[in-house]
Design an enzyme around this catalytic site. Structure first.
Site, PDB file in Angstrom:
ATOM      1  CG  ASN A   1      -6.772  -0.929   1.234  1.00 52.43           C
ATOM      2  OD1 ASN A   1      -6.055  -0.547   0.318  1.00 52.43           O
ATOM      3  ND2 ASN A   1      -6.292  -1.390   2.371  1.00 52.43           N
TER       4      ASN A   1
ATOM      5  CG  HIS B   1      -3.151   3.257   1.921  1.00 52.52           C
ATOM      6  ND1 HIS B   1      -3.734   2.868   0.747  1.00 52.52           N
ATOM      7  CD2 HIS B   1      -3.255   2.198   2.767  1.00 52.52           C
ATOM      8  CE1 HIS B   1      -4.168   1.632   0.870  1.00 52.52           C
ATOM      9  NE2 HIS B   1      -3.892   1.201   2.089  1.00 52.52           N
TER      10      HIS B   1
ATOM     11  CB  CYS C   1      -0.952  -0.014   1.189  1.00 53.37           C
ATOM     12  SG  CYS C   1      -2.029  -1.443   1.182  1.00 53.37           S
TER      13      CYS C   1
END
Ligand code: ACO
Length: 319
Positions: free
Chosen positions: A276, A246, A112
């Site tokens: 996500n 993020h 990520c």
């Protein structure tokens, strides 16, 4: 010499799956998912649609938006931990599909935090190797790497891509100001916080996660990295127009704002729409912020991310 963003484009697969849709097949509910994560829906790839397919569309849009000749690209950096295949890289496929005949291409695997890692690499190539035109693509298909019967992980993820045309510039008033990267593999070794199993018995394998540990480390380490990068660059939150973190979980992001006494209205949050999307989440959120007239040329933006590894980092740029 500065690394500047000429153009940014995004692409989301057309299939949209809501929390209610998930509750048709899983023992879950919109209320559970939304209150704990802020996620309402996610875009997911369909059969035969892969990370590089999403990346190619985003890349072509970014090139078109800049009215740029792809044959002038010198490098293509692709951030992905959910590549179509182990090899060839997504970078090689994208290079071959967009007419970037003179560019070398490779993949970066930093989960990520991959966008911030890739930005740092692009900046080094521009400053250290005198490259002028780099395409940075983040493309992720986490949906192919989760167990769709495991309600504790599959509800969290979505698929998508973002692409940026990065160029060298001597204009000191815009561009990348700093990046700061960190890795601590010992946490994973001792606590198996967040990992993919790798292929097992002919299957691609699954993602496993200790949600509470991820939550704790995400807040602690993003807090540390934003504080350090600001201090090292003699800046404070007063110098920042937008934070783009993020997009793992809305509660993590709101906690970060609270700790830093930073208004949530000045943080771009798209977890509700995208869930996500790993390293694609920051470019997707940045694209959203620009399209909706929030982020404007000249604004100073703080980026921060944490992912499996643990890997994390922050960047400051003037758009
Ligand atoms: N629907 C309904 N119930 C569920 C679901 C679901 N989708 N998932 C888990 N549960 C249940 C559990 O089984 C458990 O039930 P039990 O008490 O009967 O055993 C209960 O809910 C509580 O589970 P916890 O895992 O303790 O729930 P928690 O409140 O910690 O929330 C969550 C879980 C949302 C994952 C939270 O820990 C979190 O947000 N962590 C951060 C994880 C994250 O953001 N990961 C993204 C990837 S990492 C990254 O990008 C950096």
């Amino acid at each position: 010499m500065k690394t500047v963003i000429n153009s940014i484009a995004t692409h989301l697969p057309s299939k949209v799956v809501t929390n209610d849709d998930l509750s048709d097949t899983l023992d879950t509910s919109h209320e559970w998912i939304f209150t704990r994560t802020g996620i309402e829906r996610r875009h997911l790839v369909s059969d035969g649609e892969f990370a590089s397919d999403l990346g190619i569309i985003a890349a072509k849009k970014a090139i078109e938006q800049a009215d740029f000749d792809p044959a002038k690209l010198e490098a293509i950096i692709v951030s992905t931990t959910t590549a179509d295949r182990h090899f060839p890289s997504c970078g090689a496929r994208i290079q071959g599909e967009i007419g970037a005949t003179k560019a070398f291409a490779f993949d970066v695997g930093a989960a990520c935090a991959g966008f911030i890692y890739s930005l740092a690499i692009a900046d080094s190539l521009i400053k250290g190797s005198n490259l002028n035109n780099i395409l940075l693509v983040c493309c992720e298909t986490l949906s192919r790497f989760v167990d769709w019967t495991d309600r504790s992980t599959c509800v969290l993820f979505g698929d998508g891509a973002g692409a940026l045309l990065l160029q060298s510039s001597e204009d000191d008033h815009q561009g990348l100001i700093a990046t700061k990267l960190y890795t601590d593999g010992s946490k994973e070794k001792h606590d198996s916080i967040l990992a993919h199993s790798g292929p097992q018995n002919g299957h691609r394998g699954y993602t496993t996660m200790k949600g509470r540990s991820v939550f704790k480390y995400a807040i602690e380490y993003m807090d540390q990295s934003v504080s350090e990068i600001l201090t090292e660059n003699n800046m404070t939150f007063d110098d920042i127009d937008w934070i783009i973190p993020h997009q793992a979980n809305r509660r993590i992001l709101e906690s970060l704002c609270k700790m830093k006494n930073f208004p949530t209205e000045k943080m771009i949050i798209t977890t509700n729409e995208h869930a996500n999307t790993s390293s694609a989440s920051i470019p997707l959120a940045m694209g959203y912020g620009i399209e909706n007239g929030k982020i404007k040329r000249g604004h100073t933006i703080l980026l921060t991310a944490l992912g499996a590894g643990l890997v994390w980092g922050s960047a400051i740029l003037r758009y």
